[in-house]
Motif scaffolding. Sequence first.
Motif, mmCIF file in Angstrom:
data_model
loop_
_atom_site.group_PDB
_atom_site.id
_atom_site.type_symbol
_atom_site.label_atom_id
_atom_site.label_comp_id
_atom_site.label_asym_id
_atom_site.label_seq_id
_atom_site.Cartn_x
_atom_site.Cartn_y
_atom_site.Cartn_z
ATOM 1 N N THR A 199 0.814 -1.216 0.000
ATOM 2 C CA THR A 199 0.000 0.000 0.000
ATOM 3 C C THR A 199 0.851 1.270 0.000
ATOM 4 O OG1 THR A 199 -1.778 -1.174 1.143
ATOM 5 C CG2 THR A 199 -1.846 1.231 1.214
ATOM 6 N N LEU A 200 1.828 1.324 0.882
ATOM 7 C CA LEU A 200 2.607 2.558 0.994
ATOM 8 C C LEU A 200 3.725 2.673 -0.044
ATOM 9 C CD1 LEU A 200 2.885 2.898 4.890
ATOM 10 C CD2 LEU A 200 1.144 3.844 3.343
ATOM 11 N N MET A 201 4.396 1.559 -0.342
ATOM 12 C CA MET A 201 5.520 1.612 -1.277
ATOM 13 C C MET A 201 5.139 1.146 -2.683
ATOM 14 S SD MET A 201 8.525 0.275 1.295
ATOM 15 C CE MET A 201 9.834 0.643 0.158
ATOM 16 N N HIS A 202 3.895 0.715 -2.860
ATOM 17 C CA HIS A 202 3.373 0.285 -4.169
ATOM 18 C C HIS A 202 4.174 -0.857 -4.790
ATOM 19 C CE1 HIS A 202 0.787 3.743 -3.794
ATOM 20 N NE2 HIS A 202 1.845 4.506 -3.606
ATOM 21 N N GLY A 203 4.648 -1.769 -3.935
ATOM 22 C CA GLY A 203 5.363 -2.942 -4.432
ATOM 23 C C GLY A 203 4.391 -3.984 -4.954
ATOM 24 N N GLY A 204 4.888 -4.858 -5.796
ATOM 25 C CA GLY A 204 4.072 -5.959 -6.295
ATOM 26 C C GLY A 204 3.740 -6.905 -5.159
ATOM 27 N N PRO A 205 2.469 -7.297 -5.026
ATOM 28 C CA PRO A 205 2.068 -8.155 -3.902
ATOM 29 C C PRO A 205 2.888 -9.441 -3.772
ATOM 30 C CG PRO A 205 0.136 -7.328 -5.024
ATOM 31 C CD PRO A 205 1.327 -6.906 -5.849
ATOM 32 N N PHE A 206 3.168 -10.110 -4.864
ATOM 33 C CA PHE A 206 3.884 -11.381 -4.783
ATOM 34 C C PHE A 206 5.336 -11.176 -4.342
ATOM 35 C CE2 PHE A 206 5.844 -15.294 -6.553
ATOM 36 C CZ PHE A 206 5.079 -16.218 -5.854
ATOM 37 N N ILE A 207 5.986 -10.139 -4.831
ATOM 38 C CA ILE A 207 7.378 -9.843 -4.440
ATOM 39 C C ILE A 207 7.441 -9.461 -2.963
ATOM 40 C CG2 ILE A 207 9.350 -8.307 -4.822
ATOM 41 C CD1 ILE A 207 8.828 -10.365 -7.083
ATOM 42 N N VAL A 208 6.528 -8.604 -2.534
ATOM 43 C CA VAL A 208 6.487 -8.212 -1.119
ATOM 44 C C VAL A 208 6.227 -9.439 -0.248
ATOM 45 C CG1 VAL A 208 5.267 -6.817 0.606
ATOM 46 C CG2 VAL A 208 5.772 -5.852 -1.652
#
Length: 142
Positions: A104-113
Amino acid sequence: MKKIITLYHQYQEVISYLFWGVVTTVVNLAVFQVFQVFTNWNYMINNTIAWFISVLVAYLSNRAYVFHSTTTGLSAYLREITSFFGGRLAVLVLEQGILFVGITLMHGGPFIVKIVDNVIVVILNYFWSKWAVFRDKKKMSH
């Protein structure tokens, strides 16, 4: 060859934990990704479902193959499983925080996070399982 066998016996618990940790992580990532792809649910809900399924796999494998729990009796068994799930629940709170910050805050890809999150989770869960859930009660009493 003797040296390898000696090292294996010396680190058998860690090796076994890593193997079953990989299995549990794959289950966790697969369930999370399936729900991400095939539902319109929020990633926090998908993560909670993946968490529950993977913690059940982790408990059964850790109890049988990693820490070789010999707990008997309903009361002792309930304490063990409650401690296991309780510790994992505490880590779930941290995990949800990591996902929130990463997605949410850093807009990373869900799978990578989720992969990064799982590395942290596996380490924390090993120490909780070893020191709190499946500790050798006979050694503790001496």
